[in-house]
Scaffold this motif. Structure first.
Motif, PDB file in Angstrom:
ATOM      1  N   LEU C  37      27.096 -14.576  28.043  1.00  0.00           N
ATOM      2  CA  LEU C  37      27.246 -13.194  28.500  1.00  0.00           C
ATOM      3  C   LEU C  37      28.676 -12.717  28.282  1.00  0.00           C
ATOM      4  O   LEU C  37      29.641 -13.391  28.660  1.00  0.00           O
ATOM      5  CB  LEU C  37      26.877 -13.092  29.982  1.00  0.00           C
ATOM      6  CG  LEU C  37      25.370 -13.137  30.253  1.00  0.00           C
ATOM      7  CD1 LEU C  37      25.097 -13.314  31.742  1.00  0.00           C
ATOM      8  CD2 LEU C  37      24.695 -11.871  29.736  1.00  0.00           C
ATOM      9  N   LEU C  38      28.817 -11.577  27.666  1.00  0.00           N
ATOM     10  CA  LEU C  38      30.142 -11.033  27.408  1.00  0.00           C
ATOM     11  C   LEU C  38      30.771 -10.587  28.721  1.00  0.00           C
ATOM     12  O   LEU C  38      30.111  -9.963  29.549  1.00  0.00           O
ATOM     13  CB  LEU C  38      30.035  -9.825  26.469  1.00  0.00           C
ATOM     14  CG  LEU C  38      29.573 -10.120  25.047  1.00  0.00           C
ATOM     15  CD1 LEU C  38      29.259  -8.825  24.305  1.00  0.00           C
ATOM     16  CD2 LEU C  38      30.638 -10.911  24.294  1.00  0.00           C
ATOM     17  N   ASP C  40      33.602  -8.744  28.713  1.00  0.00           N
ATOM     18  CA  ASP C  40      34.045  -7.377  28.430  1.00  0.00           C
ATOM     19  C   ASP C  40      33.032  -6.657  27.568  1.00  0.00           C
ATOM     20  O   ASP C  40      32.176  -7.287  26.952  1.00  0.00           O
ATOM     21  CB  ASP C  40      35.375  -7.412  27.657  1.00  0.00           C
ATOM     22  CG  ASP C  40      36.532  -7.543  28.614  1.00  0.00           C
ATOM     23  OD1 ASP C  40      36.389  -7.081  29.760  1.00  0.00           O
ATOM     24  OD2 ASP C  40      37.547  -8.123  28.200  1.00  0.00           O
ATOM     25  N   SER C  41      33.165  -5.357  27.520  1.00  0.00           N
ATOM     26  CA  SER C  41      32.312  -4.619  26.595  1.00  0.00           C
ATOM     27  C   SER C  41      32.785  -4.911  25.168  1.00  0.00           C
ATOM     28  O   SER C  41      33.929  -5.299  24.952  1.00  0.00           O
ATOM     29  CB  SER C  41      32.371  -3.126  26.897  1.00  0.00           C
ATOM     30  OG  SER C  41      33.706  -2.695  26.888  1.00  0.00           O
ATOM     31  N   VAL C  42      31.882  -4.758  24.236  1.00  0.00           N
ATOM     32  CA  VAL C  42      32.251  -5.040  22.844  1.00  0.00           C
ATOM     33  C   VAL C  42      33.361  -4.088  22.414  1.00  0.00           C
ATOM     34  O   VAL C  42      33.390  -2.931  22.829  1.00  0.00           O
ATOM     35  CB  VAL C  42      31.039  -4.909  21.884  1.00  0.00           C
ATOM     36  CG1 VAL C  42      30.106  -6.068  22.074  1.00  0.00           C
ATOM     37  CG2 VAL C  42      30.327  -3.585  22.062  1.00  0.00           C
ATOM     38  N   PRO C  43      34.277  -4.593  21.589  1.00  0.00           N
ATOM     39  CA  PRO C  43      35.467  -3.794  21.247  1.00  0.00           C
ATOM     40  C   PRO C  43      35.181  -2.705  20.220  1.00  0.00           C
ATOM     41  O   PRO C  43      35.676  -2.737  19.098  1.00  0.00           O
ATOM     42  CB  PRO C  43      36.438  -4.847  20.707  1.00  0.00           C
ATOM     43  CG  PRO C  43      35.560  -5.929  20.155  1.00  0.00           C
ATOM     44  CD  PRO C  43      34.322  -5.932  21.005  1.00  0.00           C
ATOM     45  N   ILE C  44      34.355  -1.769  20.590  1.00  0.00           N
ATOM     46  CA  ILE C  44      34.222  -0.555  19.785  1.00  0.00           C
ATOM     47  C   ILE C  44      34.632   0.590  20.695  1.00  0.00           C
ATOM     48  O   ILE C  44      34.864   0.385  21.878  1.00  0.00           O
ATOM     49  CB  ILE C  44      32.782  -0.342  19.252  1.00  0.00           C
ATOM     50  CG1 ILE C  44      31.780  -0.166  20.400  1.00  0.00           C
ATOM     51  CG2 ILE C  44      32.356  -1.520  18.374  1.00  0.00           C
ATOM     52  CD1 ILE C  44      30.382   0.194  19.947  1.00  0.00           C
ATOM     53  N   SER C  45      34.738   1.770  20.154  1.00  0.00           N
ATOM     54  CA  SER C  45      35.278   2.863  20.970  1.00  0.00           C
ATOM     55  C   SER C  45      34.297   3.283  22.050  1.00  0.00           C
ATOM     56  O   SER C  45      33.139   2.896  22.045  1.00  0.00           O
ATOM     57  CB  SER C  45      35.618   4.047  20.070  1.00  0.00           C
ATOM     58  OG  SER C  45      34.437   4.547  19.505  1.00  0.00           O
ATOM     59  N   HIS C  46      34.767   4.106  22.964  1.00  0.00           N
ATOM     60  CA  HIS C  46      33.902   4.647  23.995  1.00  0.00           C
ATOM     61  C   HIS C  46      32.948   5.674  23.403  1.00  0.00           C
ATOM     62  O   HIS C  46      33.187   6.174  22.309  1.00  0.00           O
ATOM     63  CB  HIS C  46      34.732   5.308  25.097  1.00  0.00           C
ATOM     64  CG  HIS C  46      35.558   4.328  25.863  1.00  0.00           C
ATOM     65  ND1 HIS C  46      35.005   3.346  26.648  1.00  0.00           N
ATOM     66  CD2 HIS C  46      36.898   4.150  25.918  1.00  0.00           C
ATOM     67  CE1 HIS C  46      35.973   2.621  27.182  1.00  0.00           C
ATOM     68  NE2 HIS C  46      37.130   3.081  26.747  1.00  0.00           N
ATOM     69  N   GLY C  47      31.923   5.983  24.145  1.00  0.00           N
ATOM     70  CA  GLY C  47      30.954   6.964  23.676  1.00  0.00           C
ATOM     71  C   GLY C  47      31.566   8.354  23.561  1.00  0.00           C
ATOM     72  O   GLY C  47      32.587   8.650  24.172  1.00  0.00           O
TER      73      GLY C  47
END
Lengths: 451, 483, 451, 483
Positions: C37-38, C40-47
């Motif tokens: 389980l991660l 942190d959130s995956v390192p892409i930008s916010h919505g």
């Protein structure tokens, strides 16, 4: 010979002429005398293929310039969800006629019913029609309704703070008829109703006001309805319907008629059209409202269905005694508004209205700090505000310099009123769509010019 | 399957759409607290709170409960439901047009102005008129505008007493309504036994209180008023003007012009003749074209081509003023312009010729089964009678119309004009192919056959739609006009 | 919390978790161990909101430059009727899955049946499938088919004049397997088949050629099929299908397999994708053709209907013994081609092909007059032709100067082959869409540079 | 109503479309006479010759005979039929993208390259991989590409003997087919009683001839392979690689990554997980992402960001080469990119969480009526059995599926995976609301009730469609594959 959008082959034509019993297409026009039949084709250009037309239009389109529009005056650049275009362009919505054949048009009728319901909800009034041409024509229809609703009435009081073009449309409406548009003057940017009671003679049928008005200012109608109703007069308020997410609704002012234009609810700028007028009225005026109305009923099996109703008001039945001559309206534009509102919900509408408020105030506040610009009248406004420049030359420079940076800085009020007194007034509209970055660009450029 | 109201799917907290967060400094990040309390709305409006997919499915399903020209033949008399080209839709969706503000500096909207100016030129050529206005948003709005110009003309001329407008009894209801809205008195003109204007009746009613005669030519029976030049002379001799209702222009465009017939002013329905889509009842467009007599009275602003490009002209003293908020339904105008560019002079003429061919073909095939009281030779449309079916089998025009729905056709116009009893008014338009026409005729003939053996199923038609015939009386008596 | 495209409210989540019998969304993931389980959130930008995305995309789009494309090499700028986009974007076509449930998918199945029929008509062969990924993959599927059709075969002969990228895709296909791609050389711009018979050993399964080939040249396949068939080999021809309105069809050359890409039939440039591969075969290869196939049949009431058929060839039944692994194909692109061809008819196809022929010859003829440019090989070509420049500097200048005038003058062959020998070769494509004016602009600019 | 074939409406001389006339000087105005005779086509092709309106009505009516996500719920297991945003469609239609040529100078297509580069970056983050390729046009094409890379890797490493690919029996048919196409031998791996990979069987089949194990995780039963880390260790210890079939990534994205699970290479289905529309069976897109071990073997060209912008890199020696004609299905990639921009890191995670929530909710409501052999706790989908209905009432999974059609739902996937008899595989996706799920469940329960009292109507369903169940045998035995 093959013509665009005409499926006939030579064979077809021969076969059909034979069946009809004539020798030629020309013979079908033998009811027209020789002197009427054109000897030459009409003097327009020859036909073009799709590709040629597209190229021609592309080059015409290049003569339009898109900028960042801080332009309003009845046509605003609000955010429109992608659903609006995608769904309103579904082909059966686009290519259907007025839903006279209810069984084959339930989808359209239901959508109009939803439109009417939303207009009622937003204005707070009881009954809405299926749309009118635009906000200005909604005003003249309101004037007609008022005069028709009161015996011997000939006059409609109209606030001077209405959109200048709406005023002009009303004046055209009265022209050549017995109807009189009597203007009620403004004071410090809002309608001056202090002596309203004294204006109400028996010829007077009612009052039309607008808020936000031509300057973007919000008007206060405390006590107005009471004074009017006491004299048997009706009260009509024209609104930008998006503003009703924040400001008091026509129902809350006890107005009898709510009018306006739904352009701010899902319609693109489109050089000003199509937009979509609306009208809602109190229950008591139900049989006097112009235009089409959809109602729900049941079929023989008891299934709920929708149909055009109350048609006894309309021209095709009542002819010269109809409540109005409105027949085609703006159905597809009303559908866009319905989809827009369905996507936003009330929460979204409030958000858009709040942000338009906040952003317009942000820009106004900072512009007002600059030398040579005044934010006239310390009055509540929403989404749009009036600036006065100290001189014409700086105003021109301001507009020109901002345009050079791709910013359409505002509308000169005189371009609407053609009046010298308005020449230094610039109306600046700021919707929720203008990003912070765009606001800062505007301010930076303004500071450069007005330093 | 019937579709619920979207409001009935509504649920607090659901959202189809979100706005970007407001990113202003403190002090500017709220609206309501800054407004005077007595200006603030108290009551929320009940709008659907649904998800984007709910919105998409709702309107997609609704669209599947609508019949448009794209779905099948639409022979609705007097409405000219011709094909609406996809090219026009594409062009009307171009951002270079949809994102132009009506009040942006005129130097930045020359593309839009050029479309309007050139469209006016082409419409002038097609109608044989001098110039016109594109402001009116629909046919009735055009009537209103044209009549207003006539009124202003007579006032200017000092003939305020001309308050009568003569209108044939067969005319569309908008004609008398538009006259009334302008304060005119409406005087009906009788039709003669051939369905034409009764010249004697006309002569008896023309006098110095007559402002205009309004005519549709061809008329609503689909017949060309042969005596139009005589009518024109009579009208003009009496000092009145002649108004052309352009609803039926599709029958004659490119073949003859209202100008040559002596009309002084005309409104067009771009959503009929010039193929812009009807959109379920609008937006339409009703340009008004006129001759030099009335030109000074056109709404303002006018558009002019100068050395520095297109400009508005606001200074016409006699102008009746504005009739709509901005310049008209621009995106509709654009579509009509595209249509004219595609068709060209030959195509415009061919449209009329094939519209007339189609109508005559259908009439000739139906005439032996359905009487056509005013004759099967017609222009672009004709009116048949279901009188026989009604007498013999109790099957009315409405029953025939509803039975057509089950076969995938939109019904013809019913019970209009009233000159013909149990009327069905059929206008195939030039868009329909021989094969489509034949299938349509065969279907109508089969319905006539069914009247003999199975009239009951006709009287209860349609059977394939999401609802059957609706209780119209209940709709009026117990109005349910909103959720 | 509201997420885009997820309708759940807090209430909903609570209700559903309760019904499931868990306390939290996290608990639904308790099958995943802690280390998976991660945290942190995956390192892409916010919505982002719709408006923000549209703005971002608008600014990305501005980094693309549109010119007048004289570019081809497998992707051509032909005229596309407005019907294609309007109809192929109807929402149920767009949002449907593969039509496994025939009763609910008749419209789609019928459209594919029509596509198959048109491909058969154009190629002259008996059976076509429902589409393949693109023209290059159609070639590797043809290679697979050939090898599968002949016992012990391992080799496929492939013309060196195939599109360079198609060759590369074929080479990838063979890589790591027992399959061998054996190249057949070119001579003066066309495939040299003079010693074809001698190449046909028992390992050889067939030959793939292309016309118009990589240079735009039309090839002559007289006697080729006979030689191949005599040795039990198959013959596959890859075509630009639009060229088949003019040049001999695969059937007329007695080919067994026809392949290609329908990009030239209704698909936009779209940076090269989606395009749409096709394959048609002789009746005898019916059960060996890869991909989906739609057939007509009847229901219990005898009504005609359409269904996916011959699925015994496909992976979900035959798994590792399937004729191919192709599952999803390019259905919507095939639909576009079907609408395109329905709009053009054969007459329109011939017209487009003829005009492409004429316009490309007009430009080639005049360019060939200029110093420093040679039109190599005096061979028939269609729509596209190869120029050789005298030196690299002038070629660069030519491309640059024309680009400055908004003209994309051609594709450098070396950008496809990465070979030094091709560096002075420019492939110029001229479709029916290029107007006379554009041709003259090209010529004028070329004359200026190459004087 | 059934729609004829367009070719049956064809008529010589009719035209839907015309090209501009050729305006070249003489000598260049004809094609055929200039071509050598033996290159000239002799036989015409039979294509529809119809009018534009015929084309419009034909395809409009056909579209009305298709069910898409926009029409109603589409719980097709393993296909992730989530909502396809209208924004993505709008953006994919922008001329700034549709009119860019794949081979125009790279300085003029930086917008397209930036979309692809940034999409690769985002997909790398979401999958926990190093980099990838966007060339593959569909999931199976991605499998082909990934396995080709694995093969090349072992060849480079000198382990050509690794020719076996292990695949669970529950896997999609494309897995073994893709392995076979690459010349691998397929070795099936058994499932244990919980529906998971049978570790003992796996161990017994892993040796130095094994190239890879292909896994879908969660698997086609909707179950997460809990022992994935152990499986990964086993596979890697044997020297083989681990391949992830991304068909079910929607269940875990944002929650966990295939990279962390030890996968070496993965294909994605943008048309499943990333919301690009299925288009009736494509175009899809099947990017392949991999770790550093396999990165050198990715197809070429790669995209690189340099000081002067984005460039292609063609010089990777170990690259397997190109797998499609140009750069992949760009307009599909663009839609996926838009989706990721909209969702962001929180949204991506939320999609997985709600997909799993929805599946568990539906499973929990159905479990007492329809047995779910491998347990009602699932990830994003689950497989129920209609075995009971079949035994008791003779109602099969297919009958239930067809009965759903009459209620406006697309049926679930039928008879897959084969581990479950009379299987229906249900994947609601996160797009569906609680209300839609409840109505769907109620409908299924009602169908189960109807099986008791009215099984006949289920066996003959659907009844509301344009055709009923088709004779598939006839379709195979008497192939009718073209007009």
């Amino acid at each position: 010979m093959v013509y665009p959008y005409i499926p006939h082959t030579d064979e077809d034509r021969k076969h059909m002429l034979k069946a009809i019993g004539v020798d030629s297409l020309d013979q079908l026009f033998d009811g027209l005398s020789e002197d009427l039949l054109l000897s030459d084709s009409v003097p327009i250009s020859h036909g073009r293929t799709e590709d040629e037309v597209q190229r021609m239009i592309d080059s015409i389109a290049q003569r339009n310039v898109r900028g960042i529009p801080f332009l309003g005056c009845g046509c605003y650049d609000h955010i429109i969800p992608a659903t609006v275009k995608a769904l309103s362009s579904l082909p059966s919505f686009v290519t259907a006629y007025t839903p006279y054949q209810a069984e084959m048009s339930q989808g359209l009728l239901q959508a109009i019913y939803e439109f009417q319901s939303m207009i009622c909800e937003i204005t707070g009034l009881d009954v809405a029609n299926a749309s009118l041409y635009d906000g200005a024509n909604a005003a003249s229809e309101a004037a007609s309704l008022m005069i028709g609703a009161k015996r011997k009435a000939t006059t409609v009081l109209v606030s001077e703070t209405l959109h200048p073009f709406t005023l002009q449309v009303l004046q055209t409406w009265a022209k050549g008829t017995e109807h009189v548009i009597r203007l009620v003057g403004e004071k410090e940017g809002v309608v001056d109703l202090s002596s309203l009671a004294s204006l109400l003679d028996p010829s007077c049928s009612g009052l039309i006001v607008q808020s936000p008005n031509r300057y973007g200012l919000l008007e206060d109608y405390t006590d107005v309805a009471g004074i009017l109703h006491e004299q048997g007069c009706l009260f009509a308020i024209s609104n930008d319907p998006l503003s009703l997410a924040i400001q008091k609704s026509p129902a809350e002012w006890d107005a009898d008629i709510a009018i306006g234009d739904t352009q701010s609810l899902g319609l693109s700028l489109a050089f000003g059209g199509p937009s979509c007028g609306y009208m809602a009225v109190k229950e008591s005026l139900l049989r006097k409202i112009p235009g089409r109305i959809v109602g729900a009923t049941v079929d023989e099996q008891g299934r709920r269905g929708y149909t055009l109703t109350l048609q006894a008001r309309e021209q095709h039945i009542k002819r010269e005694r109809a409540t109005s001559n409105v027949c085609s309206n703006q159905a597809l534009a009303a559908l866009m508004t319905t989809i827009h509102l369905s996507s936003l919900g009330w929460g979204g509408m409030v958000d858009a209205a709040n942000q338009s408020y906040a952003k317009s105030h942000y820009l106004a506040y900072h512009l007002a700090q600059l030398p040579g610009i005044t934010l006239i009248w310390d009055k509540p406004f929403w989404c749009e505000f009036p600036l006065v420049f100290s001189d014409a030359k700086r105003m021109r420079k301001f507009l020109q310099e901002l345009r050079n940076e791709g910013i359409f800085a505002g509308v000169r009020l005189s371009s609407l009123t053609r009046q010298v007194k308005d020449e230094l007034v610039l109306l600046v509209a700021v919707t929720e769509k203008r990003s912070r970055e765009e606001l800062e660009m505007y301010l930076a450029a303004a500071r450069r010019v007005m330093k | 399957m019937s579709e619920p109201l979207l409001i009935d799917l509504s649920k607090k907290g659901r959202k189809a759409y979100c706005f970007p967060p407001l990113d202003l400094p403190r002090g500017f990040d709220q609206a309501l607290p800054l407004l005077p309390a007595n200006l603030i709305r108290q009551k929320s409006a009940r709008l659907p709170e649904v998800a984007e997919l709910d919105v998409v499915r709702h309107f997609t399903r609704l669209s599947n409960q609508v019949h448009g020209v794209d779905n099948g033949m639409y022979p609705l008399g007097s409405c000219t439901m011709k094909y609406n080209p996809k090219l026009s839709e594409h062009i009307a969706g171009m951002r270079e047009f949809t994102q132009i503000h009506p009040l942006q500096d005129i130097s930045t909207s020359q593309g839009c102005l050029s479309v309007m100016y050139n469209l006016l030129e082409d419409l002038s050529s097609i109608t044989g008129m001098s110039w016109g206005t594109l402001q009116p948003c629909a046919g009735a709005h055009g009537e209103y505008t044209g009549l207003k110009m006539i009124r202003s003309y007579f006032l200017k001329k000092g003939e305020a007493q001309r308050t009568k407008v003569l209108i044939p009894i067969s005319a569309h209801g908008t004609n008398p309504a538009s006259a009334a809205v302008n304060g005119f008195d409406v005087v009906p003109i009788a039709s003669d036994e051939k369905g034409m204007v009764d010249l004697a009746d006309l002569a008896s009613k023309l006098d110095d209180t007559t402002a205009a005669l309004m005519l549709t030519n061809p008329n609503t029976l689909g017949l060309f008023e042969k005596e139009i030049l005589q009518i024109s002379t009579m009208v003009h001799n009496s000092g009145a003007l002649l108004y052309y209702d352009g609803a039926n222009l599709n029958a004659i465009m490119g073949m003859a012009t209202p100008g040559d017939m002596g009309f002084d002013v005309i409104h067009l329905n771009l959503h009929k003749t010039f193929s812009t889509p009807h959109g379920g009842g609008g937006p339409g467009s009703g340009p008004v074209m006129c001759n030099d007599t009335l030109r000074p009275f056109l709404p303002k602003p006018d558009i002019e081509l100068t050395d520095s490009g297109y400009v508005y002209r606001w200074d016409d003293e006699d102008s009746i003023g504005k009739v709509s908020l901005f310049w008209g339904n621009f995106l509709v105008l654009l579509r009509a312009y595209v249509y004219i560019l595609r068709m060209g002079s030959e195509g415009i003429r061919a449209a009329a010729r094939h519209a007339v061919l189609n109508a005559n073909y259908v009439a000739s095939r139906l005439a032996s089964t359905f009487p056509i009281p005013y004759g099967k030779r017609c222009m672009h449309e004709f009116v048949l009678s279901c009188e026989n079916l009604k007498e013999q089998y109790g099957v009315t025009a409405q029953d025939v119309a509803k039975a057509l729905i089950d076969e995938g056709y939109h019904p013809p116009t019913m019970y209009f004009p009233s000159l013909v009893s149990e009327a069905l008014m059929i206008e195939p338009t030039e868009s329909e192919s021989l094969e489509t026409l034949d299938t349509f005729v065969d279907t109508l003939l089969a319905i006539a056959e069914r009247a003999k053996t199975d009239s009951e199923s006709l009287k209860t038609a349609p059977h394939t739609t999401v609802v059957g015939r609706l209780d119209e009386v209940r709709a009026v008596k117990q109005p349910d006009l909103r959720y």
